[in-house]
Design a protein around this motif. Structure first.
Motif, PDB file in Angstrom:
ATOM      1  N   ALA A 208      43.667  -8.693   0.498  1.00 19.07           N
ATOM      2  CA  ALA A 208      42.434  -8.125   1.067  1.00 19.07           C
ATOM      3  C   ALA A 208      42.026  -8.849   2.340  1.00 19.07           C
ATOM      4  O   ALA A 208      41.554  -8.226   3.298  1.00 19.07           O
ATOM      5  CB  ALA A 208      41.310  -8.185   0.031  1.00 19.07           C
ATOM      6  N   LEU A 209      42.202 -10.171   2.379  1.00 13.73           N
ATOM      7  CA  LEU A 209      41.892 -10.924   3.597  1.00 13.73           C
ATOM      8  C   LEU A 209      42.865 -10.552   4.708  1.00 13.73           C
ATOM      9  O   LEU A 209      42.463 -10.378   5.872  1.00 13.73           O
ATOM     10  CB  LEU A 209      41.931 -12.420   3.309  1.00 13.73           C
TER      11      LEU A 209
ATOM     12  N   ASP B 266      39.109  -3.808  -2.007  1.00 11.70           N
ATOM     13  CA  ASP B 266      40.495  -3.337  -1.992  1.00 11.70           C
ATOM     14  C   ASP B 266      40.694  -2.098  -2.859  1.00 11.70           C
ATOM     15  O   ASP B 266      41.237  -1.079  -2.406  1.00 11.70           O
ATOM     16  CB  ASP B 266      41.449  -4.467  -2.419  1.00 11.70           C
TER      17      ASP B 266
ATOM     18  N   GLY C 290      38.217  -6.792  10.957  1.00 13.09           N
ATOM     19  CA  GLY C 290      36.934  -7.013  10.294  1.00 13.09           C
ATOM     20  C   GLY C 290      36.193  -8.210  10.835  1.00 13.09           C
ATOM     21  O   GLY C 290      36.787  -9.196  11.260  1.00 13.09           O
TER      22      GLY C 290
ATOM     23  N   TYR D 230      34.766 -11.653   5.840  1.00 10.91           N
ATOM     24  CA  TYR D 230      35.399 -11.423   4.542  1.00 10.91           C
ATOM     25  C   TYR D 230      34.457 -11.966   3.473  1.00 10.91           C
ATOM     26  O   TYR D 230      33.999 -13.115   3.564  1.00 10.91           O
ATOM     27  CB  TYR D 230      36.765 -12.113   4.425  1.00 10.91           C
TER      28      TYR D 230
ATOM     29  N   LEU E  35      35.093  -2.257  11.096  1.00 11.35           N
ATOM     30  CA  LEU E  35      34.967  -2.825   9.757  1.00 11.35           C
ATOM     31  C   LEU E  35      34.030  -4.024   9.787  1.00 11.35           C
ATOM     32  O   LEU E  35      34.304  -5.009  10.470  1.00 11.35           O
ATOM     33  CB  LEU E  35      36.350  -3.245   9.237  1.00 11.35           C
TER      34      LEU E  35
ATOM     35  N   SER F 134      32.346  -0.908   5.048  1.00 12.83           N
ATOM     36  CA  SER F 134      32.833  -2.044   4.264  1.00 12.83           C
ATOM     37  C   SER F 134      33.512  -1.518   3.008  1.00 12.83           C
ATOM     38  O   SER F 134      33.219  -0.406   2.554  1.00 12.83           O
ATOM     39  CB  SER F 134      31.682  -2.989   3.904  1.00 12.83           C
TER      40      SER F 134
ATOM     41  N   THR G 265      41.753  -7.183   5.955  1.00 13.54           N
ATOM     42  CA  THR G 265      40.540  -7.304   6.769  1.00 13.54           C
ATOM     43  C   THR G 265      40.876  -7.804   8.166  1.00 13.54           C
ATOM     44  O   THR G 265      40.353  -7.292   9.175  1.00 13.54           O
ATOM     45  CB  THR G 265      39.546  -8.254   6.089  1.00 13.54           C
ATOM     46  N   HIS G 266      41.740  -8.784   8.237  1.00 11.31           N
ATOM     47  CA  HIS G 266      42.194  -9.318   9.530  1.00 11.31           C
ATOM     48  C   HIS G 266      42.919  -8.236  10.327  1.00 11.31           C
ATOM     49  O   HIS G 266      42.661  -8.047  11.523  1.00 11.31           O
ATOM     50  CB  HIS G 266      43.102 -10.516   9.283  1.00 11.31           C
TER      51      HIS G 266
ATOM     52  N   TRP H  26      33.096  -5.777   6.908  1.00 11.96           N
ATOM     53  CA  TRP H  26      33.792  -6.740   6.063  1.00 11.96           C
ATOM     54  C   TRP H  26      34.600  -6.060   4.982  1.00 11.96           C
ATOM     55  O   TRP H  26      34.342  -4.934   4.592  1.00 11.96           O
ATOM     56  CB  TRP H  26      32.867  -7.789   5.467  1.00 11.96           C
ATOM     57  N   GLY H  27      35.627  -6.794   4.548  1.00  7.45           N
ATOM     58  CA  GLY H  27      36.413  -6.391   3.401  1.00  7.45           C
ATOM     59  C   GLY H  27      36.254  -7.413   2.293  1.00  7.45           C
ATOM     60  O   GLY H  27      35.770  -8.526   2.513  1.00  7.45           O
ATOM     61  N   THR H  28      36.698  -7.029   1.082  1.00  9.65           N
ATOM     62  CA  THR H  28      36.625  -7.936  -0.059  1.00  9.65           C
ATOM     63  C   THR H  28      37.576  -7.450  -1.141  1.00  9.65           C
ATOM     64  O   THR H  28      38.082  -6.329  -1.079  1.00  9.65           O
ATOM     65  CB  THR H  28      35.191  -8.032  -0.617  1.00  9.65           C
TER      66      THR H  28
END
Length: 446
Positions: free
Chosen positions: A181-182, A110, A190, A193, A145, A107, A185-186, A147-149
């Protein structure tokens, strides 16, 4: 210096041995004693049940500094001259550790994975460069992944919040970070989010319009959900509750306050929670309370695994070590059908005096084994059945008669009161048997 340190960064973790399952009798400090990723637990492998994740920010970004002193870790990428080279070296070193630990997820924020940026265009450009590199690393390693944030709290522009900032230009910059960032993640596949509102709160009411800030936060979150559907992101949007620190009061302080907030802005079917153990205890609650509350409110999403120090009273983010606590958490998760899109993310950092690559790896190995051991304990609790049977028996009266009618909305207050009057007796309490239940837990935590 840059070239030398770049070579050092490539070797930083590679000298460590591969972590593998060797069983409980192993004396190898780099071996898993309980985490056998292919072992089946309640119909799934350990790897599938636990969905373990390594985080970028504490593990690779933190240099060991605190508010009283400079960092002493001296990781190679912390000392490189070129920020872009340093970011690339950090990403490569991270994937070396992922491979050594043999855990399926990671995870990131950004700013964790990109070169530092000041302008909006720099941010977009540098993050895109980082994502292209991550795509290649993921393709060659098989890493996924979790998650991202976006980090909308560290830069000085966010000292008065991001979406709740009194300056709408700053809220717009935060929106740019979240959108990018979303999107990233996509693009990277991921599963979730996360939004952590580290400064979405206040230090004093004297300069704060609380009602307007809540509306700003609600509208901002609605925009994020709208963008999720626009780009076709199928993962979950998660909010991470925390009561305070760095602000005096944060609006998303607990699972229940998040639920009330989501209901007010019509988002309760769109957003779930990412629960952190240390945040729960800062709110004066237990980790298992927040997890069970999330399931009760149909908000459960994912978990950050760490702990605080009871003598400190702040967010120390230490690796988990309470077997009893995490056993009860995993029992709740198994009983509810598992983690779904979520996972168990090690949002934890080694202590400031733990300065070597070995320290980083062994901290994760010990925490992984703790979770694997807790998973086996949770399975044993469910198979034993005594805890669940007692709880069901304790509430059995609500399955029929006046109790069932009350829950179904079939009677009014007069009818319930008249039932008590017609019974013409004083109902007797039944023992909650807390000590016996705690003894059963002690017997099954091994």
């Amino acid at each position: 210096m840059t070239k030398h340190l770049d070579s050092a960064s490539r070797e930083y973790f590679k000298s460590l041995p591969q972590a593998r399952y060797e069983g409980q009798d192993s004396t190898n400090d780099f071996a898993y004693r309980y985490y056998d990723k292919n072992r089946m637990v309640m119909g799934k492998s350990m790897e599938e049940q636990l969905r373990l994740s390594v985080c970028f920010w504490h593990t690779f970004c933190w240099d060991g500094s605190d508010v009283f002193g400079a960092g002493g870790f001296h990781r190679p990428w912390h000392q490189m001259d070129d920020p872009k080279d340093a970011a690339a070296a950090k990403r490569e070193a991270a994937f070396d550790l992922f491979s050594i630990l043999d855990l399926p997820f990671y995870s990131f924020h950004d700013v964790d994975v990109m070169a530092p940026a000041e302008t909006a265009q720099e941010h977009v450009t540098y993050l895109n460069e980082a994502v292209e590199h991550l795509e290649g690393l993921m393709a060659s390693s098989g890493q996924k992944l979790l998650w991202g944030t976006a980090n909308n709290f560290s830069h000085p522009r966010y000292m008065a919040g991001a979406s709740t900032n009194p300056n709408p230009d700053i809220a717009a910059f935060a929106a740019l970070q979240v959108r990018e960032a979303l999107n990233a993640t996509h693009r990277l596949g991921g599963s979730n989010y996360v939004l952590w509102g580290g400064r979405e709160g206040y230090d004093t009411i004297l300069n704060t319009k609380i009602g307007q800030e809540l509306d700003q936060l609600g509208r901002f979150l609605s925009l994020v959900v709208e963008h999720k559907h626009k780009i076709g992101f199928t993962g979950d949007i998660l909010i991470e509750p925390k009561p305070h620190e760095p602000t005096k009061h944060q609006y998303d302080s607990t699972v229940q306050t998040v639920h009330a907030f989501l209901q007010r802005y019509g988002l309760e079917r769109e957003v779930r929670v990412n629960i952190e153990a240390n945040h729960a205890t800062l709110a004066g609650l237990s980790f298992e309370h927040e997890v069970d509350m999330a399931f009760a409110l149909d908000l459960f999403g994912s978990l950050d695994l760490n702990r605080g120090d009871p003598q400190n009273g702040w967010d120390t983010d230490q690796f988990p070590n309470d077997l009893r606590e995490v056993t009860l958490v995993l029992k709740s998760i198994l009983s509810a059908g598992g983690l779904r899109n979520g996972g168990l993310n090690f949002d934890a950092k080694v202590r400031r005096q733990s300065i070597t690559a070995e320290d980083v790896a062994q901290a994760h190995i010990g925490a992984v084994d703790l979770m694997a051991r807790a998973l086996l304990n949770a399975e044993a609790m469910i198979q034993d059945g005594r805890l669940d049977q007692f709880r069901e028996q304790r509430y059995a009266g609500w399955q029929g008669g006046i109790g069932a009618k009350m829950l179904a909305g079939e009677v009014n207050l007069d009818a319930v009161a008249d039932f008590a009057l017609s019974s013409n007796h004083a109902p007797n309490p039944v023992s909650g048997r807390q000590e016996w239940l705690e003894n059963v837990v002690t017997q099954l935590v091994r």
